[in-house]
Design an enzyme around this catalytic site. Sequence first.
Site, PDB file in Angstrom:
ATOM      1  NE  ARG A   1      -4.094  -6.929   8.007  1.00  9.83           N
ATOM      2  CZ  ARG A   1      -3.471  -5.790   7.683  1.00  9.83           C
ATOM      3  NH1 ARG A   1      -3.547  -5.322   6.447  1.00  9.83           N
ATOM      4  NH2 ARG A   1      -2.746  -5.140   8.575  1.00  9.83           N
TER       5      ARG A   1
ATOM      6  CD  GLU B   1      -0.790 -10.859   3.127  1.00 13.55           C
ATOM      7  OE1 GLU B   1       0.190 -10.301   3.673  1.00 13.55           O
ATOM      8  OE2 GLU B   1      -1.808 -10.246   2.786  1.00 13.55           O
TER       9      GLU B   1
ATOM     10  CG  HIS C   1       0.216  -6.746   2.450  1.00 10.20           C
ATOM     11  ND1 HIS C   1      -0.294  -7.525   3.461  1.00 10.20           N
ATOM     12  CD2 HIS C   1      -0.137  -5.473   2.774  1.00 10.20           C
ATOM     13  CE1 HIS C   1      -0.921  -6.772   4.349  1.00 10.20           C
ATOM     14  NE2 HIS C   1      -0.837  -5.511   3.946  1.00 10.20           N
TER      15      HIS C   1
HETATM   16  C1  DGY Z   1      -1.304  -1.978   7.327  1.00  6.82           C
HETATM   17  O1  DGY Z   1      -0.640  -1.041   7.786  1.00  6.82           O
HETATM   18  O2  DGY Z   1      -2.148  -2.562   8.007  1.00  6.82           O
HETATM   19  C2  DGY Z   1      -1.073  -2.372   5.913  1.00  6.82           C
HETATM   20  O3  DGY Z   1      -1.652  -3.566   5.590  1.00  6.82           O
HETATM   21  C3  DGY Z   1       0.401  -2.373   5.549  1.00  6.82           C
HETATM   22  O4  DGY Z   1       0.854  -1.101   5.569  1.00  6.82           O
END
Ligand code: DGY
Length: 314
Positions: free
Chosen positions: A234, A263, A281
């Site tokens: 993240r 984002e 992402h």
């Molecule tokens: C998640 O699932 O948390 C990812 O960042 C996207 O698939």
Amino acid sequence: MGDREIRVLVAEEVRDFLPHVQVPRDVRIEWLPAGAPVPAGDYQGLLPLLSRRVDADVLDRLPQLKVVANHAVGFDNLDLPAIRARGVVASNTPDVLTEATADLTWALILAVTRRIPEAERLARTGQWVWHPTLLLGLQLGGRRLGLLGAGRIGQAVGRRAVPFGMEVTYWDRERQPQFEEEVGARRIASLDEILAGSDVVSIHLQLSEETVGLLGRRELGRMKDGAVLINTARGGIVDEAALCAVLEAGKLRGAGLDVYENEPEIRDCLKRLDNVVLLPHIGSATEDTRRRMFQLAWANLMRGIRGEPLLTPI
Ligand code: DGY
């Protein structure tokens, strides 16, 4: 509308995967586009994308809600105390995306250390000749990988380091004896120490109050000169302004980022740097994985609306 119809709100962006699940006759789907506000109504289930914040304001509009089935393994978009306070259950999508995300992490490690995007851009210009010092990169064999977080994805990234001949270290609250045995990984208890000793630092932590801004100016300054930072977890875990500063100062060899603080915005300073590889992402973006994520989220949604135990509760 039948009396016993169960209404659920589902992110419109997953609509293409609907043929891969069974929709019971008494369930009525209403599609919720990412930018649209959550409508008020007697919906019993919500299947949101990771980009939708589910907080008290949203919950106030859904008084009949029983379940939030997040379409992601990360759940920093969910206000869990608010969800729990209303007796609503929540789930995420672990396991099904582990291998795809680990593969993408390695794509970034290789892209940064072997300067693949830079090389590709140069090749397309046609203005190059073979030269012994053209686009020299970092050899991975014998170098050290530092995993911040050794959960499912961190461990899958660590397993892939073995055939590359890398030494694997990890920083995690808990020791992972099986991972240590399988990969020869070594736990390092101090964040400063793992940052200072790793040639490649790869982040695999959840975003939480404990980890937000974890890598700020001080911590990035502790990294080894010429090291590489990879983030497929993240964006909020890294202070991006501080990252720009250490990259601009030439302290790091480069960075590979799939996630960002805010984002879909990406800072200009990151976009300007040739030694930063930027992805939108896509860690879990394979056809198989995205289908499985939807199937798992859907299964949780169907269980939650009927008060059955969730497959992957949070
Ligand atoms: C998640 O699932 O948390 C990812 O960042 C996207 O698939």
